[in-house]
Scaffold this motif. Sequence first.
Motif, short mmCIF file in Angstrom:
data_model
loop_
_atom_site.label_atom_id
_atom_site.label_comp_id
_atom_site.label_asym_id
_atom_site.label_seq_id
_atom_site.Cartn_x
_atom_site.Cartn_y
_atom_site.Cartn_z
N ARG A 1 1.19 -1.13 -0.13
CA ARG A 1 -0.05 -0.13 0.21
C ARG A 1 0.80 1.03 -0.30
O ARG A 1 0.77 2.06 0.45
N ALA A 2 2.00 1.12 -0.55
CA ALA A 2 2.86 2.07 -0.45
C ALA A 2 2.62 3.54 -0.96
O ALA A 2 2.28 4.57 -0.66
N ILE A 3 1.99 3.33 -2.08
CA ILE A 3 1.82 4.21 -3.64
C ILE A 3 0.24 4.76 -2.48
O ILE A 3 0.15 5.60 -2.81
N HIS A 4 -0.36 3.90 -2.20
CA HIS A 4 -1.84 4.31 -1.64
C HIS A 4 -1.98 4.83 -0.67
O HIS A 4 -2.86 6.60 -0.40
N ILE A 5 -1.33 5.19 0.07
CA ILE A 5 -0.27 5.65 1.48
C ILE A 5 0.10 7.08 0.67
O ILE A 5 -0.51 8.00 1.81
N CYS A 6 0.90 7.09 0.45
CA CYS A 6 2.09 8.53 -0.89
C CYS A 6 0.77 9.20 -1.74
O CYS A 6 0.35 10.42 -0.83
N THR B 1 13.11 -3.85 -3.11
CA THR B 1 12.60 -4.65 -1.72
C THR B 1 11.93 -5.43 -2.81
O THR B 1 10.63 -6.39 -2.07
N LYS B 2 11.91 -5.54 -4.14
CA LYS B 2 10.77 -5.93 -5.28
C LYS B 2 9.20 -6.16 -4.64
O LYS B 2 8.12 -6.66 -4.62
N GLU B 3 8.79 -4.84 -4.13
CA GLU B 3 7.45 -4.64 -2.85
C GLU B 3 7.58 -3.01 -3.96
O GLU B 3 7.90 -2.26 -4.91
N ASN B 4 6.24 -2.73 -3.49
CA ASN B 4 5.94 -0.76 -4.04
C ASN B 4 6.87 -0.17 -3.06
O ASN B 4 6.78 -0.34 -2.08
N VAL B 5 7.79 0.38 -3.53
CA VAL B 5 8.69 1.28 -2.77
C VAL B 5 8.54 3.24 -3.75
O VAL B 5 8.17 3.09 -4.46
N VAL B 6 7.98 3.89 -2.20
CA VAL B 6 8.03 5.28 -3.20
C VAL B 6 8.85 6.01 -1.89
O VAL B 6 9.38 5.67 -0.71
N GLU B 7 9.71 6.91 -2.45
CA GLU B 7 10.94 8.07 -1.57
C GLU B 7 10.04 9.39 -1.72
O GLU B 7 10.18 9.63 -3.07
N ILE B 8 9.88 10.01 -0.89
CA ILE B 8 9.45 10.95 -0.74
C ILE B 8 11.28 11.96 -0.46
O ILE B 8 11.53 12.28 0.75
#
Length: 461
Positions: free
Chosen positions: A34-39, A83-90
Motif C-alpha cells: 500500500r506504499a503508493i496508496h498511502i503516499c 525490496t521487490k515491493e511497491n516503494v515510494v521515496e519522498i
Amino acid sequence: MVHSSLLHSTDTIVALATAAGKGAISVIRLSGPRAIHICQSVFHGKNLLEQASHTIHFGTIRDGSRVVDEVLVSLFVAPHSYTKENVVEISCHGSDFIVQEIIKLLLQKGARLASAGEFTKRAFLNGKFDLAQAEAVADLIAADSSKAHEVAMNQMRGGFSAEIKALRTQLIHFASLIELELDFGEEDVEFADRLALENLILELQRLIRNLLQSFALGNVIKNGVPTVIAGKPNAGKSTLLNVLLNEEKAIVSDIPGTTRDFIEDEISIEGILFRFIDTAGLRETQDKVEAIGVERSRQKIEEAALILYLFDVNELSPEALALEIQSLKAGYKPVLAVANKVDLAATIDRTAYEAVAPVLFIAATDKTGINELKQELLKTVNQGNLNTGSGTIVTNLRHYASLEQTYQALDSVLVGLSSGITGDFLAADIRRALYALGEITGDITTDDLLDNIFSKFCIGK
C-alpha cells in the motif's frame, strides 16, 4: 524454509532513509503493497496510482488543507524496486520538523515504522539477493576506504556468494548419490565414487582454506590497521603523526614527555585504512601523570596489530635498538623499526642498525623517507594478496565461523572415507557441511539469525 518474518509482509513500512539532522533534503522511504496508496492519500499533484514505475513527480504533502512541504515523489512499482515491493521515496526539505510531520501523517494513513534493516531484510526475503549480499550492503555503507568499498561492492554483486554456491552445488551432487545408496541399503550398491568424493573434499578444503586465510586481510580492509607509534620521549613520534596526517594533530615540543596520553587518527594509504596511535614516550618516570600515560601506551601496544617503533638515530645505539625491539616483540606482533632525525646526524652506520633489524631511515621534520615508510606499511599488511587468485576476501566474522564449521565437517567426511564407515554416517557429515555453507548465503536460516544480522543495519536501510 518459510520465515515467520513473511507473516508481516502485508505491512507497509516507513522510515527516514537519509541521515537525521538538518540538511538540504531528506528522503523518506515507504515499502509495501500500500506504499503508493498511502503516499497518494497525503500527496497533492498527479495521481500517483496512474503513474509508471521509475518516475518522479512534484507536488505537496498536505495535512487536510495545511501544506506541510513541497516535495518530489519517486515511484518504484513492484517488482522493480530495492525490496521487490511497491516503494515510494519522498524527497522533502531537510528539516527535522518537516520529516516528523510527514512520517506522522503516513503512520496515520496506515504505514508503520520500519525496524532496523527491514528494507534490506525484505529484499532478501523476496529474493532480491542472498544473505551474504544483504550483509555486504551494510559493509558498503560503512566503507571508509577504497579497498573496503571494493570488497563490499564485489560481495554485494555476488562474487563471494557465487564461490560458496559453486562449492555447495558440487557437494550436493555427491550427497544426493549417497542418499540414493541409503534407499538401496539392502542391495549393497555404491552410486557415489568414493575416490572421486575424496578428491572433491580435498579440493573443497583447499578452496575453503584460502578463504579462511583471507580473513586476516579482510579484517584489516574492513576495520583498518591499528598502528601504534611507540618509542622513547622526544624521538619525534608526534611530529611523525602530524606528517602522516598532514595536519597539526599532536603538540610538538623539544621537551621530553610532552605527550601524556595517546592521540589517535586515521588515514588511508592506497586504499588501506591505518589507525595511527601516537603514544606517550616509553621510559621510567616519577611524574604520576606521565606514568599513567606510559602505562596506557603499553596497553595500546598490546591492542595494536602493528607497532611502528620510532627512535632518534642520534640517541639510540644498534645494541640498544636490539633490546627495545626484543621487548616489543613479546606479543609476536610485527614491529617496524624507523630511525628518525637522520638530517641531524653527521654520520650513520646504517649497516650496524640493519644487522639488528630491517630499519627505515627518515627525517620527519622535512618529510624525508615518508613515502618509503608508507610503502613499507602497506607491505607489512600484505596488500599484494589483494590481487592474487580469485580476489575473493572474507571480511565477515559470521562467514568465517561458517567456513570453519564446513572445513571441520569435511574433515569428518575424509576420516569416514578412510575408515570405510557406512553411507548414512557419511551423509550426516556432508549434510553438516552443506548446512554451514547454506548459512552463509541464506539457503539455511532461522529468524533469530536474520534478526541478529539486520538489527545492525540503520533504520532506513
